[in-house]
Write a protein that holds these residues in place. Structure first.
Motif, mmCIF file in Angstrom:
data_model
loop_
_atom_site.group_PDB
_atom_site.id
_atom_site.type_symbol
_atom_site.label_atom_id
_atom_site.label_comp_id
_atom_site.label_asym_id
_atom_site.label_seq_id
_atom_site.Cartn_x
_atom_site.Cartn_y
_atom_site.Cartn_z
ATOM 1 N N ALA A 1 43.153 9.846 -48.423
ATOM 2 C CA ALA A 1 44.221 10.852 -49.112
ATOM 3 C C ALA A 1 45.272 11.277 -48.195
ATOM 4 C CB ALA A 1 43.239 11.982 -49.440
ATOM 5 N N LEU A 2 45.039 10.969 -46.818
ATOM 6 C CA LEU A 2 46.321 11.250 -46.053
ATOM 7 C C LEU A 2 47.467 10.602 -46.283
ATOM 8 C CD1 LEU A 2 44.429 11.435 -42.610
ATOM 9 C CD2 LEU A 2 45.178 13.298 -43.951
ATOM 10 N N VAL A 3 47.345 9.151 -46.714
ATOM 11 C CA VAL A 3 48.505 8.319 -47.153
ATOM 12 C C VAL A 3 49.554 8.965 -47.945
ATOM 13 C CG1 VAL A 3 47.357 6.580 -46.382
ATOM 14 C CG2 VAL A 3 47.428 7.035 -48.886
ATOM 15 N N SER A 4 49.049 10.023 -48.832
ATOM 16 C CA SER A 4 49.901 10.670 -49.895
ATOM 17 C C SER A 4 50.818 11.435 -49.222
ATOM 18 C CB SER A 4 49.036 11.717 -50.820
ATOM 19 O OG SER A 4 48.361 12.490 -50.214
ATOM 20 N N LEU A 5 50.763 11.874 -48.012
ATOM 21 C CA LEU A 5 51.901 12.530 -47.292
ATOM 22 C C LEU A 5 52.872 11.736 -46.649
ATOM 23 C CD1 LEU A 5 49.194 14.800 -45.103
ATOM 24 C CD2 LEU A 5 50.479 15.344 -47.318
ATOM 25 N N ILE A 6 52.739 10.360 -46.885
ATOM 26 C CA ILE A 6 53.919 9.429 -46.598
ATOM 27 C C ILE A 6 54.403 8.643 -47.629
ATOM 28 C CG2 ILE A 6 53.474 9.185 -44.051
ATOM 29 C CD1 ILE A 6 52.069 6.553 -44.716
ATOM 30 N N THR A 7 54.360 9.325 -48.953
ATOM 31 C CA THR A 7 54.973 9.035 -50.029
ATOM 32 C C THR A 7 54.214 7.663 -50.906
ATOM 33 O OG1 THR A 7 56.587 7.342 -49.347
ATOM 34 C CG2 THR A 7 57.424 9.791 -49.302
ATOM 35 N N ILE A 8 52.929 7.420 -50.583
ATOM 36 C CA ILE A 8 52.142 6.387 -51.078
ATOM 37 C C ILE A 8 51.567 7.013 -52.131
ATOM 38 C CG2 ILE A 8 50.445 4.815 -50.920
ATOM 39 C CD1 ILE A 8 50.812 4.702 -48.005
ATOM 40 N N ALA A 9 51.580 6.295 -53.553
ATOM 41 C CA ALA A 9 51.158 6.838 -54.510
ATOM 42 C C ALA A 9 49.690 6.644 -54.892
ATOM 43 C CB ALA A 9 51.958 6.591 -56.000
ATOM 44 N N ASP A 10 49.043 7.139 -54.182
ATOM 45 C CA ASP A 10 47.550 6.791 -54.140
ATOM 46 C C ASP A 10 47.082 8.061 -55.180
ATOM 47 O OD1 ASP A 10 47.695 9.287 -52.519
ATOM 48 O OD2 ASP A 10 45.680 8.827 -51.691
ATOM 49 N N LEU A 11 45.575 8.038 -55.066
ATOM 50 C CA LEU A 11 44.839 8.681 -56.119
ATOM 51 C C LEU A 11 45.175 10.369 -56.064
ATOM 52 C CD1 LEU A 11 42.819 9.186 -58.508
ATOM 53 C CD2 LEU A 11 40.953 9.000 -56.692
ATOM 54 N N THR A 12 45.120 10.876 -54.584
ATOM 55 C CA THR A 12 45.414 12.017 -54.525
ATOM 56 C C THR A 12 46.905 12.364 -54.939
ATOM 57 O OG1 THR A 12 43.833 12.056 -52.603
ATOM 58 C CG2 THR A 12 45.649 13.870 -52.548
ATOM 59 N N PHE A 13 47.892 11.528 -54.563
ATOM 60 C CA PHE A 13 49.445 11.724 -54.577
ATOM 61 C C PHE A 13 49.466 11.764 -56.207
ATOM 62 C CE2 PHE A 13 53.707 10.223 -55.434
ATOM 63 C CZ PHE A 13 54.374 11.077 -54.471
ATOM 64 N N ARG A 14 48.871 11.031 -57.100
ATOM 65 C CA ARG A 14 48.898 10.936 -58.372
ATOM 66 C C ARG A 14 48.421 12.184 -59.070
ATOM 67 N NH1 ARG A 14 51.769 6.815 -60.875
ATOM 68 N NH2 ARG A 14 51.863 4.938 -60.006
ATOM 69 N N TYR B 1 36.307 9.371 -56.731
ATOM 70 C CA TYR B 1 35.884 9.164 -55.397
ATOM 71 C C TYR B 1 34.634 8.724 -55.146
ATOM 72 C CZ TYR B 1 40.623 10.327 -53.013
ATOM 73 O OH TYR B 1 41.963 10.193 -52.620
ATOM 74 N N PHE B 2 33.660 9.754 -55.958
ATOM 75 C CA PHE B 2 32.283 9.790 -55.760
ATOM 76 C C PHE B 2 31.788 8.426 -56.159
ATOM 77 C CE2 PHE B 2 28.006 10.618 -57.449
ATOM 78 C CZ PHE B 2 27.305 10.846 -56.376
ATOM 79 N N ALA B 3 32.515 7.804 -57.337
ATOM 80 C CA ALA B 3 32.002 6.638 -57.774
ATOM 81 C C ALA B 3 32.408 5.600 -56.983
ATOM 82 C CB ALA B 3 32.800 6.260 -58.931
ATOM 83 N N GLN C 1 45.907 4.638 -61.831
ATOM 84 C CA GLN C 1 46.924 3.709 -61.129
ATOM 85 C C GLN C 1 46.970 4.051 -59.693
ATOM 86 O OE1 GLN C 1 50.416 4.713 -63.186
ATOM 87 N NE2 GLN C 1 49.867 3.388 -65.080
ATOM 88 N N GLY C 2 46.506 5.490 -59.598
ATOM 89 C CA GLY C 2 46.631 5.836 -58.114
ATOM 90 C C GLY C 2 45.259 5.262 -57.296
ATOM 91 N N LEU C 3 44.163 5.179 -58.166
ATOM 92 C CA LEU C 3 42.969 4.559 -57.503
ATOM 93 C C LEU C 3 43.038 3.325 -57.353
ATOM 94 C CD1 LEU C 3 39.974 5.081 -56.857
ATOM 95 C CD2 LEU C 3 39.433 4.377 -59.230
ATOM 96 N N GLN C 4 44.011 2.431 -57.925
ATOM 97 C CA GLN C 4 44.147 1.086 -57.594
ATOM 98 C C GLN C 4 44.886 0.993 -56.146
ATOM 99 O OE1 GLN C 4 46.389 -0.880 -60.530
ATOM 100 N NE2 GLN C 4 44.773 -0.760 -62.096
ATOM 101 N N VAL C 5 45.762 2.004 -55.834
ATOM 102 C CA VAL C 5 46.402 2.190 -54.570
ATOM 103 C C VAL C 5 45.378 2.473 -53.464
ATOM 104 C CG1 VAL C 5 48.298 3.220 -53.274
ATOM 105 C CG2 VAL C 5 48.665 2.432 -55.527
ATOM 106 N N THR C 6 44.566 3.362 -53.847
ATOM 107 C CA THR C 6 43.653 3.859 -52.923
ATOM 108 C C THR C 6 42.690 2.751 -52.444
ATOM 109 O OG1 THR C 6 43.582 6.278 -53.523
ATOM 110 C CG2 THR C 6 41.405 5.367 -52.577
ATOM 111 N N LEU C 7 42.131 2.080 -53.385
ATOM 112 C CA LEU C 7 41.504 0.574 -53.041
ATOM 113 C C LEU C 7 41.925 -0.280 -52.494
ATOM 114 C CD1 LEU C 7 39.609 0.575 -56.516
ATOM 115 C CD2 LEU C 7 38.619 1.386 -54.592
ATOM 116 N N LYS C 8 43.366 -0.616 -52.577
ATOM 117 C CA LYS C 8 43.951 -1.153 -51.797
ATOM 118 C C LYS C 8 44.067 -1.009 -50.135
ATOM 119 C CE LYS C 8 48.639 -3.915 -51.594
ATOM 120 N NZ LYS C 8 50.033 -3.864 -52.344
#
Length: 218
Positions: A157-170, A192-194, A13-20
């Motif tokens: 990964a930086l966007v996790s610091l502004i409450t975005i539920a990306d891969l790192t945040f999850r 991330y590597f994939a 789910q977090g990966l989907q946000v990261t890809l977006k």
């Protein structure tokens, strides 16, 4: 293995946000890079200096500080963006500034004789750029552009610091709930590597396609 697979759904789910965020930032960065890179080469100061200012400001300051400025400081002046929009804007602007230098270098790398031949054929500067310079420059841009796209992916990964539920945040939330740090961040590295491999493959496919087209025209 079953326990390990149970960690995947929230991470995906977090990966989907990261890809977006990555895709949106790339869509913003590419036209910005081309525009700023070409304006950087302009002989017209009113076009060149704003491009230089944009490139140097975003290359010379921290992406994290830029992110905090857009998300936390601009609202003080009445300018507010949703968190994911702020992330896309900042990462797109940041990558676009680095990409502008890639564009500038690739355009300058086209042999001067090509331009001189275009002048001899009475081609306009715009026609010369579109039909002669850019097709050759794009081939030189692709490898460093691929590197920038991968760097952009990692910077999400930086966007996790502004409450975005990306891969790192999850991953951080999951680690706090399960304390399975090794397994969780091992999976995060693999994901991330994939994605980075997919970006590399797409860029190399574009390189091969451009090479075939040049071969057919030759």
């Amino acid at each position: 293995m079953g326990d390990l697979m149970s960690l995947l759904p929230p991470l995906l789910q977090g990966l989907q946000v990261t890809l977006k965020v990555t895709g949106g930032a790339i869509l913003l960065a590419v036209p910005l890079a081309i525009l700023a890179g070409l304006l950087r080469l302009s002989t017209w100061r009113l076009a060149r200096w704003p491009a230089i200012a944009y490139i140097e400001i975003f290359r010379g300051t921290s992406a994290l500080v830029q992110l905090f400025w857009v998300y936390y400081v601009l609202p003080l002046f009445g300018i507010t963006f949703p968190a994911i929009t702020a992330g896309i804007i900042v990462l797109g602007l940041n990558s676009g500034a680095y990409g502008a230098e890639v564009v500038r270098g690739a355009v300058q790398g086209v042999a001067r004789g090509q331009r001189e031949a275009a002048i001899a054929l009475n081609l306009t500067p715009l026609h010369t750029l579109r039909r002669i310079v850019l097709p050759q420059a794009v081939a030189a841009m692709l490898p460093p552009a691929g590197n920038l796209f991968i760097e952009l992916l990692k910077n999400t990964a930086l966007v996790s610091l502004i409450t975005i539920a990306d891969l790192t945040f999850r991953a951080q939330l999951l680690r706090a709930d399960t304390l399975r740090t090794l397994e969780i961040f091992g999976l995060v590295l693999v994901l991330y590597f994939a994605v980075a491999l997919c970006i590399t493959g797409a860029v190399r496919w574009l390189e091969r396609r451009l090479a075939r087209r040049r071969g057919e025209r030759a």
